[in-house]
Design an enzyme around this catalytic site. Structure first.
Site, PDB file in Angstrom:
ATOM      1  N   MET A 132       0.778  -1.178  -0.096  1.00 51.50           N
ATOM      2  CA  MET A 132       0.016  -0.022   0.009  1.00 51.50           C
ATOM      3  C   MET A 132       0.818   1.327   0.082  1.00 51.50           C
ATOM      4  O   MET A 132       0.375   2.336   0.151  1.00 51.50           O
ATOM      5  CB  MET A 132      -0.881   0.061   1.095  1.00 51.50           C
ATOM      6  CG  MET A 132      -1.839  -1.087   1.087  1.00 51.50           C
ATOM      7  SD  MET A 132      -3.253  -0.556  -0.083  1.00 51.50           S
ATOM      8  CE  MET A 132      -4.123  -2.040  -0.131  1.00 51.50           C
ATOM      9  N   ASN A 141      -7.869  -1.183   6.866  1.00 50.92           N
ATOM     10  CA  ASN A 141      -7.465  -1.783   8.156  1.00 50.92           C
ATOM     11  C   ASN A 141      -5.895  -1.918   8.339  1.00 50.92           C
ATOM     12  O   ASN A 141      -5.037  -1.779   9.447  1.00 50.92           O
ATOM     13  CB  ASN A 141      -7.912  -3.123   8.606  1.00 50.92           C
ATOM     14  CG  ASN A 141      -7.183  -3.820   9.303  1.00 50.92           C
ATOM     15  OD1 ASN A 141      -7.373  -3.850  10.476  1.00 50.92           O
ATOM     16  ND2 ASN A 141      -6.481  -5.041   9.069  1.00 50.92           N
ATOM     17  N   ILE A 170      -1.879  -1.425   8.203  1.00 51.04           N
ATOM     18  CA  ILE A 170      -0.904  -0.176   8.557  1.00 51.04           C
ATOM     19  C   ILE A 170       0.761  -0.893   8.184  1.00 51.04           C
ATOM     20  O   ILE A 170       0.898  -1.998   8.197  1.00 51.04           O
ATOM     21  CB  ILE A 170      -0.699  -0.168  10.137  1.00 51.04           C
ATOM     22  CG1 ILE A 170      -0.890  -1.450  11.154  1.00 51.04           C
ATOM     23  CG2 ILE A 170      -1.684   1.052  10.581  1.00 51.04           C
ATOM     24  CD1 ILE A 170      -0.494  -1.037  12.493  1.00 51.04           C
ATOM     25  N   TYR A 190       3.222   6.872  13.748  1.00 58.43           N
ATOM     26  CA  TYR A 190       2.138   6.333  13.628  1.00 58.43           C
ATOM     27  C   TYR A 190       0.790   7.236  14.128  1.00 58.43           C
ATOM     28  O   TYR A 190      -0.282   7.126  13.433  1.00 58.43           O
ATOM     29  CB  TYR A 190       2.004   5.047  14.606  1.00 58.43           C
ATOM     30  CG  TYR A 190       0.721   4.361  14.930  1.00 58.43           C
ATOM     31  CD1 TYR A 190       0.145   3.548  13.887  1.00 58.43           C
ATOM     32  CD2 TYR A 190       0.142   4.206  16.073  1.00 58.43           C
ATOM     33  CE1 TYR A 190      -0.726   2.580  14.106  1.00 58.43           C
ATOM     34  CE2 TYR A 190      -0.932   3.697  16.330  1.00 58.43           C
ATOM     35  CZ  TYR A 190      -1.424   2.772  15.460  1.00 58.43           C
ATOM     36  OH  TYR A 190      -2.640   2.110  15.597  1.00 58.43           O
ATOM     37  N   THR A 226      -3.020  -8.454  19.425  1.00 62.05           N
ATOM     38  CA  THR A 226      -2.535  -8.956  18.153  1.00 62.05           C
ATOM     39  C   THR A 226      -1.303  -9.479  18.482  1.00 62.05           C
ATOM     40  O   THR A 226      -0.388  -8.636  19.216  1.00 62.05           O
ATOM     41  CB  THR A 226      -2.846  -8.162  16.891  1.00 62.05           C
ATOM     42  OG1 THR A 226      -2.088  -6.993  17.218  1.00 62.05           O
ATOM     43  CG2 THR A 226      -4.144  -7.633  16.630  1.00 62.05           C
TER      44      THR A 226
HETATM   45  P1  NDP Z   1      -1.130  -6.402  12.300  1.00 60.29           P
HETATM   46  O1  NDP Z   1       0.484  -5.807  12.082  1.00 60.29           O
HETATM   47  O2  NDP Z   1      -1.361  -7.551  13.035  1.00 60.29           O
HETATM   48  O3  NDP Z   1      -1.628  -6.479  10.692  1.00 60.29           O
HETATM   49  C1  NDP Z   1      -1.218  -5.440   9.803  1.00 60.29           C
HETATM   50  C2  NDP Z   1      -1.619  -5.755   8.488  1.00 60.29           C
HETATM   51  O4  NDP Z   1      -1.046  -4.844   7.611  1.00 60.29           O
HETATM   52  C3  NDP Z   1      -0.872  -7.122   8.031  1.00 60.29           C
HETATM   53  O5  NDP Z   1      -1.961  -7.917   7.319  1.00 60.29           O
HETATM   54  C4  NDP Z   1       0.293  -6.630   7.180  1.00 60.29           C
HETATM   55  O6  NDP Z   1       0.450  -7.659   6.231  1.00 60.29           O
HETATM   56  C5  NDP Z   1      -0.439  -5.534   6.365  1.00 60.29           C
HETATM   57  N1  NDP Z   1       0.527  -4.566   5.869  1.00 60.29           N
HETATM   58  C6  NDP Z   1       1.903  -4.324   6.391  1.00 60.29           C
HETATM   59  N2  NDP Z   1       2.661  -3.268   5.812  1.00 60.29           N
HETATM   60  C7  NDP Z   1       1.843  -3.318   4.627  1.00 60.29           C
HETATM   61  C8  NDP Z   1       1.953  -2.504   3.427  1.00 60.29           C
HETATM   62  N3  NDP Z   1       3.199  -1.849   3.379  1.00 60.29           N
HETATM   63  N4  NDP Z   1       1.061  -2.801   2.525  1.00 60.29           N
HETATM   64  C9  NDP Z   1      -0.075  -3.463   2.671  1.00 60.29           C
HETATM   65  N5  NDP Z   1      -0.127  -4.053   3.765  1.00 60.29           N
HETATM   66  C10 NDP Z   1       0.594  -3.931   4.872  1.00 60.29           C
HETATM   67  O7  NDP Z   1      -2.055  -5.267  12.927  1.00 60.29           O
HETATM   68  P2  NDP Z   1      -3.003  -5.045  13.757  1.00 60.29           P
HETATM   69  O8  NDP Z   1      -4.132  -6.233  13.480  1.00 60.29           O
HETATM   70  O9  NDP Z   1      -2.704  -5.105  15.199  1.00 60.29           O
HETATM   71  O10 NDP Z   1      -3.797  -3.698  13.627  1.00 60.29           O
HETATM   72  C11 NDP Z   1      -4.610  -3.485  12.656  1.00 60.29           C
HETATM   73  C12 NDP Z   1      -5.398  -2.202  12.828  1.00 60.29           C
HETATM   74  O11 NDP Z   1      -5.911  -1.850  13.868  1.00 60.29           O
HETATM   75  C13 NDP Z   1      -4.424  -0.958  12.432  1.00 60.29           C
HETATM   76  O12 NDP Z   1      -5.087   0.008  11.635  1.00 60.29           O
HETATM   77  C14 NDP Z   1      -4.242  -0.464  13.728  1.00 60.29           C
HETATM   78  O13 NDP Z   1      -3.684   0.681  13.627  1.00 60.29           O
HETATM   79  C15 NDP Z   1      -5.406  -0.680  14.532  1.00 60.29           C
HETATM   80  N6  NDP Z   1      -4.994  -0.627  15.963  1.00 60.29           N
HETATM   81  C16 NDP Z   1      -4.411  -1.941  16.673  1.00 60.29           C
HETATM   82  C17 NDP Z   1      -4.317  -1.871  17.663  1.00 60.29           C
HETATM   83  C18 NDP Z   1      -3.672  -3.005  18.547  1.00 60.29           C
HETATM   84  O14 NDP Z   1      -3.224  -3.079  19.697  1.00 60.29           O
HETATM   85  N7  NDP Z   1      -3.227  -4.229  17.730  1.00 60.29           N
HETATM   86  C19 NDP Z   1      -4.605  -0.709  18.590  1.00 60.29           C
HETATM   87  C20 NDP Z   1      -5.350   0.476  17.905  1.00 60.29           C
HETATM   88  C21 NDP Z   1      -5.514   0.361  16.603  1.00 60.29           C
HETATM   89  P3  NDP Z   1       1.761  -7.957   5.517  1.00 60.29           P
HETATM   90  O15 NDP Z   1       3.196  -7.774   6.505  1.00 60.29           O
HETATM   91  O16 NDP Z   1       1.906  -9.368   4.824  1.00 60.29           O
HETATM   92  O17 NDP Z   1       1.917  -6.642   4.275  1.00 60.29           O
END
Ligand code: NDP
Length: 287
Positions: free
Chosen positions: A87, A113, A115, A177, A214
């Site tokens: 992304m 979703n 990041i 972030y 997570t």
């Molecule tokens: P994860 O790190 O588990 O998942 C992140 C996802 O984004 C993965 O699928 C990863 O897959 C993908 N990703 C990472 N880099 C890229 C890239 N450059 N392009 C496309 N995809 C990418 O995150 P969480 O599940 O913990 O978080 C999900 C959402 O929830 C986020 O928006 C986060 O800000 C929000 N959130 C989470 C919190 C928490 O405590 N977990 C707290 C507050 C908000 P891959 O590496 O294969 O690309």
């Protein structure tokens, strides 16, 4: 006596006539979920699969996406496909929406979703990193929404934006972030106003999450953050509910997100102090 009474009247006013969530609401819906190879996005995909939705999931890691797709099909998804890429590249963000159009000829829900990786440390003055993270965490959300809007207008669909308490209140150790999450909320809250003014029947739900268990979040904060974490499975379900019920915002968990958001403006110094106190910087991870 008066205060509980006024509270009850307000509660009845706000909740009367509101639709109740039923899993059937998602049956046959065509949904894009970004960042669905792990964490909350993966759990969102599994819930939607059980509810019988059509899924297009995306992230960078192909092998992981293949596994998630296979599990979605086992769980009962109407269909499940993936497209992998970064992304950071806006052409890829557009290509994901294009793929949904080719597959389904329309779209009902766009769940933003993903990041990009960032550090959990004091701001290191790396401006290129801020720029990169803005592209991944913010600009790609805007790009995908713009590309998907014609289809979402046709279906009267939903945009669901996964954000954080760190996009409501300044958080230490996550400066880049936190900045991207403020940007996301500023953009989508403003856009929602314009949709109402222009009678555009596309809902925008912004999800304000606290700490969720997570793997990636637990690894980053372990030993440093003293706030309890909430389960990713329940969190994912609340996100879907908020989206399909066309709620303006969801707070999960409510206690750890809504109360600090309210206090942010009433007692900013106190809130900043409480947040600082929940970080144990003696145990700060260097990576
Ligand atoms: P994860 O790190 O588990 O998942 C992140 C996802 O984004 C993965 O699928 C990863 O897959 C993908 N990703 C990472 N880099 C890229 C890239 N450059 N392009 C496309 N995809 C990418 O995150 P969480 O599940 O913990 O978080 C999900 C959402 O929830 C986020 O928006 C986060 O800000 C929000 N959130 C989470 C919190 C928490 O405590 N977990 C707290 C507050 C908000 P891959 O590496 O294969 O690309």
């Amino acid at each position: 006596i008066l205060i509980p009474l006024v509270g009850m009247v307000l509660a009845i006013y706000f909740y009367s006539g509101k639709e109740e969530f039923k899993p059937e609401m998602l049956k046959g819906k065509r949904v894009i979920v970004t960042g669905a190879s792990t964490g909350i996005g993966e759990q969102i995909a599994y819930h939607l699969a059980q509810m019988g939705s059509h899924l297009l999931i995306t992230a960078r890691t192909e092998a992981q996406l293949q596994q998630v797709v296979a599990h979605c099909l086992e769980l009962g998804a109407a269909s499940a496909r993936y497209i992998n890429g970064s992304m950071e590249d806006m052409k890829f963000a557009q290509a994901v929406v294009k793929k949904a159009e080719e597959l389904w000829g329309g779209l009902d829900m766009l769940i933003l979703n993903h990041i990009g990786n960032s550090y959990f440390h004091y701001f290191n003055r790396d401006i290129e990193h801020v720029q990169k993270l803005l592209n991944i965490n913010f600009l790609s959300y805007v790009t995908m929404s713009v590309s998907a809007l014609p289809m979402l207008k046709n279906s009267g669909g939903n945009i669901v934006v996964v954000s954080s308490l760190a996009g409501k209140i300044g958080f230490p150790l996550t400066v880049p972030y936190s900045a991207t999450k403020f940007a996301v909320q500023g953009f989508f809250n403003s856009l929602r106003q314009e949709f109402v003014m222009q009678n555009i029947n596309v809902s925008i739900t912004v999800c304000i999450l606290g700490l969720i268990n997570t793997e990636s979040a637990m690894k980053v904060v372990s030993g440093t953050v003293t706030i309890p974490s909430a389960p990713k499975e329940e969190c994912a379900l609340e996100i879907i509910k908020g989206g399909i019920l066309r709620q303006r915002e969801i707070y999960y968990k409510y206690m750890f997100t809504k109360i600090p958001t309210l206090l942010r403006d009433w007692a900013p110094e106190l809130m900043d102090y409480v947040i600082r106190k929940s970080f144990n910087v003696d145990n700060l991870n260097e990576d």
